[in-house]
Every structure is written in C-alpha cells, then in structure tokens.
Design a protein around this motif. Structure first.
Motif, PDB file in Angstrom:
ATOM      1  N   TYR A 219       0.815  -1.209   0.000  1.00  0.00           N
ATOM      2  CA  TYR A 219       0.000   0.000   0.000  1.00  0.00           C
ATOM      3  C   TYR A 219       0.853   1.265   0.000  1.00  0.00           C
ATOM      4  N   SER A 222      -3.046   4.711   1.140  1.00  0.00           N
ATOM      5  CA  SER A 222      -4.317   3.987   0.996  1.00  0.00           C
ATOM      6  C   SER A 222      -4.475   3.314  -0.357  1.00  0.00           C
ATOM      7  N   GLU A 223      -3.517   3.490  -1.243  1.00  0.00           N
ATOM      8  CA  GLU A 223      -3.633   2.935  -2.592  1.00  0.00           C
ATOM      9  C   GLU A 223      -2.913   1.600  -2.705  1.00  0.00           C
ATOM     10  N   PRO A 224      -3.609   0.527  -3.078  1.00  0.00           N
ATOM     11  CA  PRO A 224      -2.938  -0.766  -3.258  1.00  0.00           C
ATOM     12  C   PRO A 224      -2.010  -0.732  -4.455  1.00  0.00           C
ATOM     13  N   TYR A 294      -9.554   1.327   4.095  1.00  0.00           N
ATOM     14  CA  TYR A 294      -9.241   0.919   2.732  1.00  0.00           C
ATOM     15  C   TYR A 294      -8.775  -0.531   2.596  1.00  0.00           C
ATOM     16  N   ARG A 295      -8.709  -1.309   3.681  1.00  0.00           N
ATOM     17  CA  ARG A 295      -8.392  -2.725   3.561  1.00  0.00           C
ATOM     18  C   ARG A 295      -9.171  -3.494   4.614  1.00  0.00           C
TER      19      ARG A 295
END
Length: 387
Positions: A219, A222-224, A294-295
């Motif tokens: 990550y 918050s972005e995978p 976010y996960r």
C-alpha cells in the motif's frame, strides 16, 4: 543503551551443514525464499547461505528488539509524546536481513521508516525520535554510521543515492576488499515517482554501484500496489538495463542472501540492481492513518500467518537452536530497551526558539547572524507578557 552491534562480539562458531529441501512450487515461483511461512528451511539455486547458530539467533534478537522499540514509538505518539510515528510493523525481516547484509563501508539512504536498518548500523535508536517529537531534525553523523538522514520527500533519496554512488565510482572506490556500495530504500508508492525512475536511468548509464531496495508493503498509504503497477515491480529493472529480483520480504534469510549478493556485485563494479522485498505493512502508514478505511481485516489476518518473527522462531525451535529460556530472555531484553527509550524520549528538552538558525551554514553566515539577532530581539519583547 546497548547498541545493535554489541551482540556481535566474540568468536563465531560455524554451524554444521543442515539438510535443506528445494523450495516447492508455489503461487509465486518468481520469489526467492529460504524460510517458508511454516519455518521450514528450503534452498534456492541462485541464492543460499549457511550461517552460524549465533547468526540465526542474533537475527531473531534484532527483529524482536526492533519490533518492541517500534511498538513503543506508536504508544508514545498515542500518548502525545510524539507528533507522528511511521511504524515498520511486519517489515522487520526486510530491514534486518538487508541491513545485516551490508558491509561497514556501504552507505545507506533511507526513507522515514528504516528503524530496523538504523539499528543494524549501530545508531542509538533514540536518534529519529527527536525528529518525530519535533525537537530536532533527527540528525546523526552520516559519515560515521554510513547512514544518511531520514528522507520525508517521497523518492528523493533514490537520486541522492545514485549521485553518491556515481561519486564512489569516480573516486575509484569500487573493486577490491575496500570497495563500496550504496543502497537506497523506498516503498512501492515511491516507485511511481519521477525521482526514482530518473535515478534508474542515471544509475544504469553510469554503472553506479547502487542497490535499489523497494519494500513493497502492498500500500502507498491507501492505494494498493495494483493501482499503480500491473506487473511485478522488480521487472521494471529490465527496461533500465540492470537485474531485478523479487524476494520474500518476510523471510529474513532470503532477504539477507539476496541483498548480500546484490551489494557484493555492486561493490565489485558490476553496476546497479533492483530488489523488490514482497512484504506487508501490518499497521497504519503512519499514526495519522486509519487502514481500516481501505483494507479488510481478512487480508491482515492472512498476512499474520506469514509473520517474519514467528517463522524464524519456529525454525529455531525445530532446529534445537533456542528454547523457552532464550525467547523469554530476548523478550525481557527488548522490554528493557523500550523502557529506556521511553524514559529518554520523555526527558528530551524542548529546543530554544533561536535554534532554527543553528547549522544552516557549516561556516556561518552574516545574513543568518543578523536574522538571528532580529529574531532574538523580537522574542525578548514578549518576556513578562501574558501573551
């Protein structure tokens, strides 16, 4: 405080050769692994190591102490003693394995999360806490420890490392017993930054002795990683003309082996390399982040089964290299380090306001001197005032 190298003193006994299985096919055959999630020792055709019994135990000690110090950092921030903290929870193997693979003369360019690598360089663990507490700039002697300042600007350290490595070559410090290598740490998010990709170009063209060590913790805040890369990150090295390899970043033995091979190769003048340490950030990006947004918890639970410390602990037990007393002793030592750290962090004095003018120029500046004097006069005007 006892530093991270004191346990390295004394003669080392070479461990007898152990029977190792060839790594079985898995979902990711591209990834180098020497210690499975179940703590089973396996071999690899290109990367393998034989360490002493003490080395195995010391790697466990390193990771356990670093995790405990890191958890103390999080607790201190939650209690208002730090402004922010960037945890390394889950990434201990990637940092300890790579850090212990370096030679004393190699130079490190970190991000702001390399507390484990910092420990392996013998730096007092309290040093970055001044930065996160806001009382200093986190300074230490980078020449003494061969460890540069923490870098907040995402990816900037990759260019710094490449320029330094180019200088190493120009100074003729490659090849031979005293050859030098450089390692730059960054995350999967930083791999999308222009600075990082530009550093790849320069490193390749100038055959710079630098290893790019990407801790892919899945990550970028918050972005995978799938949102910024459709192919494994290590394959990017192909386009720049130097080798790339993916290693199980939760396997301290594999991380050590792969990093050692890369820095040894760079030190001999054979150019750069890219290592993608496939790991997972178990906690938040920093203490200002809420990863539950976010996960999902199932993903976190799955990664807990790959815990880097637990797998090495299982290996030590199964091989008869450590018992309950050993593990209890390490836990007690880690707690002692954490208590000492806590007391010293809380006791850190606030800086004088005029300290912002210190160390701006190595040899001073007439302009800065006048600005300091003006500031001190202004500040003194408030003495005795309620405002």
């Amino acid at each position: 405080m006892v530093n991270g190298d004191q346990h390295r003193t004394g003669p080392k006994k070479k461990a007898p050769a152990r029977r190792k299985k060839t790594a079985p096919p898995s979902g990711d055959t591209e990834m180098v692994q020497l210690l499975t999630a179940d703590g089973e020792r396996v071999s690899h055709p290109d990367y393998d190591i034989d360490l002493s019994d003490d080395d195995y135990r010391n790697l466990y000690r390193d990771m356990t102490i670093v995790r405990r110090l890191d958890s103390e950092g999080t607790a201190l921030q939650r209690q208002g003693q730090l402004g922010i903290w960037a945890s390394l929870l889950g990434q201990e193997a990637a940092q300890i394995g790579s850090g212990r693979a370096l030679a004393p003369q190699d130079m490190v360019f970190p991000t702001y999360r390399e507390h484990g690598v910092l420990w392996t360089r013998g730096i007092d663990p309290i040093m970055p806490f001044g930065l996160f507490r806001g009382v200093d700039l986190g300074g230490w002697d980078s020449r003494k420890y061969k460890f540069q300042m923490y870098t907040i600007v995402i990816g900037a350290q990759a260019l710094h490392a490449t320029g330094y490595a180019m200088g190493v070559t120009m100074d003729g410090k490659v090849g031979g017993d005293d050859g030098e290598a450089v390692i730059a740490y960054f995350g999967d998010g930083a791999s999308s930054q222009g600075d990082v990709n530009e550093s790849f170009v320069w490193a390749s063209v100038y055959n710079a002795p630098v290893v790019f060590f990407c801790q892919n913790n899945q990550y970028a805040i918050s972005e995978p990683v799938i949102r910024q890369a459709k192919a494994p990150l290590y394959k990017r090295a192909d386009g720049f003309g130097f080798p790339g390899v993916r290693v199980d970043g939760n396997d301290v033995l594999a991380t050590y082996a792969v990093t050692k091979a890369a820095v040894d190769n760079a030190r001999e003048g054979n150019g750069p390399a890219f290592i993608e340490a496939f790991t997972y950030r178990m906690g938040a990006h920093t203490t200002t982040d809420d990863p539950t947004r976010y996960r999902d918890s199932g993903e976190v639970e799955e990664w807990k089964t790959r815990d880097p410390i637990a797998r090495l602990r299982t290996f030590l037990k199964n091989e008869g290299l450590a018992d309950g007393d050993f593990f209890d002793g390490i836990d007690a030592e880690a707690d002692k380090h954490a208590l000492d750290l806590r007391e010293r962090v809380i006791a850190m004095p606030d800086p004088q306001p005029s300290a912002i003018f210190d160390h701006v120029y190595a040899e001073g500046s007439t302009l800065v001197d006048s600005e300091r004097a003006e500031f001190n006069t202004y500040h003194a005007s408030f003495e005795g005032s309620d405002h």
